[in-house]
Scaffold this active site. Sequence first.
Site, PDB file in Angstrom:
ATOM      1  N   ARG A  94     -54.084  46.612 -11.120  1.00 26.48           N
ATOM      2  CA  ARG A  94     -52.927  47.457 -11.399  1.00 26.48           C
ATOM      3  C   ARG A  94     -51.774  47.070 -10.482  1.00 26.48           C
ATOM      4  NH1 ARG A  94     -54.362  48.457 -15.731  1.00 26.48           N
ATOM      5  NH2 ARG A  94     -54.665  50.473 -16.770  1.00 26.48           N
TER       6      ARG A  94
ATOM      7  N   HIS B 286     -50.002  40.697 -18.099  1.00 24.14           N
ATOM      8  CA  HIS B 286     -51.083  41.680 -18.221  1.00 24.14           C
ATOM      9  C   HIS B 286     -52.044  41.264 -19.336  1.00 24.14           C
ATOM     10  CE1 HIS B 286     -51.863  46.090 -16.982  1.00 24.14           C
ATOM     11  NE2 HIS B 286     -52.999  45.519 -17.345  1.00 24.14           N
TER      12      HIS B 286
ATOM     13  N   GLU C 209     -44.104  47.879 -15.187  1.00 26.41           N
ATOM     14  CA  GLU C 209     -44.196  47.083 -16.406  1.00 26.41           C
ATOM     15  C   GLU C 209     -43.517  47.822 -17.554  1.00 26.41           C
ATOM     16  OE1 GLU C 209     -48.331  46.462 -16.928  1.00 26.41           O
ATOM     17  OE2 GLU C 209     -48.475  44.896 -15.402  1.00 26.41           O
TER      18      GLU C 209
ATOM     19  N   ASP D 198     -51.266  39.187 -12.611  1.00 24.99           N
ATOM     20  CA  ASP D 198     -51.361  39.509 -14.033  1.00 24.99           C
ATOM     21  C   ASP D 198     -50.776  40.879 -14.328  1.00 24.99           C
ATOM     22  OD1 ASP D 198     -52.301  38.932 -16.751  1.00 24.99           O
ATOM     23  OD2 ASP D 198     -53.686  40.596 -16.415  1.00 24.99           O
TER      24      ASP D 198
END
Length: 328
Positions: free
Chosen positions: A233, A294, A262, A257
């Site tokens: 996260r 992600h 976001e 990632d």
Amino acid sequence: MKFIAYNVRDDEIPFIEKWGKDNQTEVSYTTTTLTQETIEEARGFDGISGLQTIDYSRSLFEDFKKLGIRYLSLRNVGTDNVDLQAAADNGVTVTNVPAYSPESIAEFAVTMALYLSRKVGYMQQQLRQKQQFHFSPDFMGRLMSEQTVGIVGTGRIGRHAIQLFEGLGAKVIAYDKYPVKNKFHYTNNLQELVAQSDIISIHMPATKDNYHEFNHETFEAMKDTALLINTARGSIVDTNDLIYALQSGEIAGAGIDTIENESADLQDSRSTKQVNNADVIKLSMMPNVLITPHSAFHTTRSVMNMVNISMNNLKDLYAGETVADIVK
């Protein structure tokens, strides 16, 4: 009985349609994110399947209640963006998919670690800038078997990551607030893991307690040759401090990632918008960084499981059956 799925990507559509046919259930889907502006599309449905990184807010759950919708079934693991108290206050039961494919995310973390360890980004930068290849000390990599890998979080994903890193010959140490007894080599605290590790791979859920757990102090404590991998996260890592650590040489590289703040466009498979997040752009220009949207989870097996488990949870909730994936 009929359900609607929000923020559906193109790759999910065949699995959603197949589930509806196999279960003789009406399932509609939309590519829009679930917000107060779009929830009206769910009028008349018995439950919602959702997948997004933006918030499921109190006001949104109040709209659930107004529409008589009592079930929200997430197609992902994380619930840090869900106001669970608001859901309970408005009579909405929330489920998630706690294990759609731990192997997929663990493999991606190892992929990032190998990419960074072997300095592939530096080679790519040289090719882009000079249209040529030549050997350079900057390209000299490290064997995985020569490194100590610190796994932060030993849940399903973390355990698979340990197995894969050990399979490549790495020495693996781990930290978890709730260690699995007699299973792995645990450090006493996160600071001890940080100091010893050549690669640190994060596999814990986001909580209020670990917000910006990896910050300037943590990066200072890491080896200047260390790599950070985050497939968990974004809120766990302070992005500004990470950028400073990479630019100043406090750490050697990072595989990212998931990043703070976001946007909804990130998971919109039809979005053609250019990336305008300044932090993402800055990180993408660094040869010692691998940044991805992600997508660690994104395999055929994961997508199929995410859809099927989410829809099965809705079906079982509606039927009044016991559901193991209820989030409390």
